[in-house]
Design a protein around this motif. Structure first.
Motif, short mmCIF file in Angstrom:
data_model
loop_
_atom_site.label_atom_id
_atom_site.label_comp_id
_atom_site.label_asym_id
_atom_site.label_seq_id
_atom_site.Cartn_x
_atom_site.Cartn_y
_atom_site.Cartn_z
N TRP A 1 35.47 38.97 45.17
CA TRP A 1 36.00 40.04 44.34
C TRP A 1 36.74 39.52 43.11
O TRP A 1 37.29 40.29 42.33
N GLY A 2 36.77 38.20 42.92
CA GLY A 2 37.31 37.64 41.70
C GLY A 2 38.66 36.96 41.81
O GLY A 2 39.20 36.50 40.81
N LEU A 3 39.23 36.87 43.00
CA LEU A 3 40.53 36.22 43.15
C LEU A 3 40.31 34.73 43.42
O LEU A 3 39.71 34.37 44.44
N SER B 1 45.85 42.30 40.50
CA SER B 1 45.98 41.99 39.08
C SER B 1 44.80 41.16 38.56
O SER B 1 44.89 40.54 37.52
N VAL B 2 43.69 41.19 39.28
CA VAL B 2 42.52 40.43 38.89
C VAL B 2 41.59 41.36 38.14
O VAL B 2 41.57 42.57 38.39
N GLY B 3 40.76 40.81 37.25
CA GLY B 3 39.79 41.61 36.51
C GLY B 3 38.78 42.27 37.43
O GLY B 3 38.88 42.20 38.64
N ALA B 4 37.77 42.86 36.86
CA ALA B 4 36.76 43.58 37.63
C ALA B 4 36.10 42.68 38.66
O ALA B 4 35.65 41.59 38.34
N ALA C 1 39.48 35.19 52.77
CA ALA C 1 39.46 34.34 51.58
C ALA C 1 38.12 34.43 50.86
O ALA C 1 38.06 34.50 49.62
N GLU C 2 37.02 34.48 51.63
CA GLU C 2 35.69 34.60 51.02
C GLU C 2 35.52 35.94 50.32
O GLU C 2 34.97 36.02 49.22
N VAL C 3 35.97 37.01 50.97
CA VAL C 3 35.87 38.35 50.37
C VAL C 3 36.67 38.39 49.06
O VAL C 3 36.16 38.84 48.02
N LEU C 4 37.90 37.91 49.09
CA LEU C 4 38.74 37.94 47.89
C LEU C 4 38.15 37.09 46.77
O LEU C 4 38.20 37.48 45.60
N SER C 5 37.58 35.96 47.12
CA SER C 5 36.93 35.12 46.12
C SER C 5 35.75 35.86 45.50
O SER C 5 35.56 35.84 44.28
#
Length: 149
Positions: A32-34, A138-141, A26-30
């Motif tokens: 990365w912008g999710l 489907s998240v931005g950069a 969850a921390e990694v994805l956050s």
């Protein structure tokens, strides 16, 4: 911008590690912008929980650790894999009404398919396996990772 970002963590095969794996991803994805409240984030957290639980419960002590890999490929695909050193691959068990377990892989496959993704299993060099899910991203950069990856 890098075409590929990745992060990984190796944890002891202990029930307490399931929550640690889920928080880590969850921390990694956050990073990365999710957003934490995105549907995809919820699905990935559940998938990681199921895969980590399988790595702990179904290796029968033959895998002292498991590794969670998270990869973002060309901002198109998110791949999450859980690796353990047990040689037995996951089996799709019938989910009979009286069973208390055996539904994890069904849940994972359904969540991956619902998101337009897929599940695969690959062997490791040491005789174990990695169970992968791949989901469209489907998240931005993504931002630069604080995990050094």
């Amino acid at each position: 911008m890098a075409d590929h970002q990745e992060a990984s963590v190796t944890l002891p095969s202990d029930p307490a590690s399931v929550a640690t794996a889920r928080r880590y991803v969850a921390e990694v994805l956050s990073e990365w912008g999710l957003p934490h409240d995105a549907d995809t984030a919820d699905s990935v957290r559940l998938i990681v929980s199921e895969l980590a639980t399988n790595a702990v419960q179904h290796t029968f002590g033959r895998s002292p650790t498991f590794t969670v890999d998270v990869r973002l490929e060309r901002q198109e695909w998110l791949r999450v894999g859980v690796t353990d050193s047990h040689p037995r691959w996951p089996k799709r068990l019938p989910a009979a009404v009286q069973q208390d377990n055996g539904r994890g892989m069904v849940i994972i496959r359904w969540l991956a398919a619902e998101a337009g993704g897929r599940l695969s299993v690959t062997p490791t060099e040491d005789g174990g396996k990695t169970v992968w899910i791949a989901l469209p991203w489907s998240v931005g950069a993504p931002a630069r990772s604080v995990f050094g990856c």
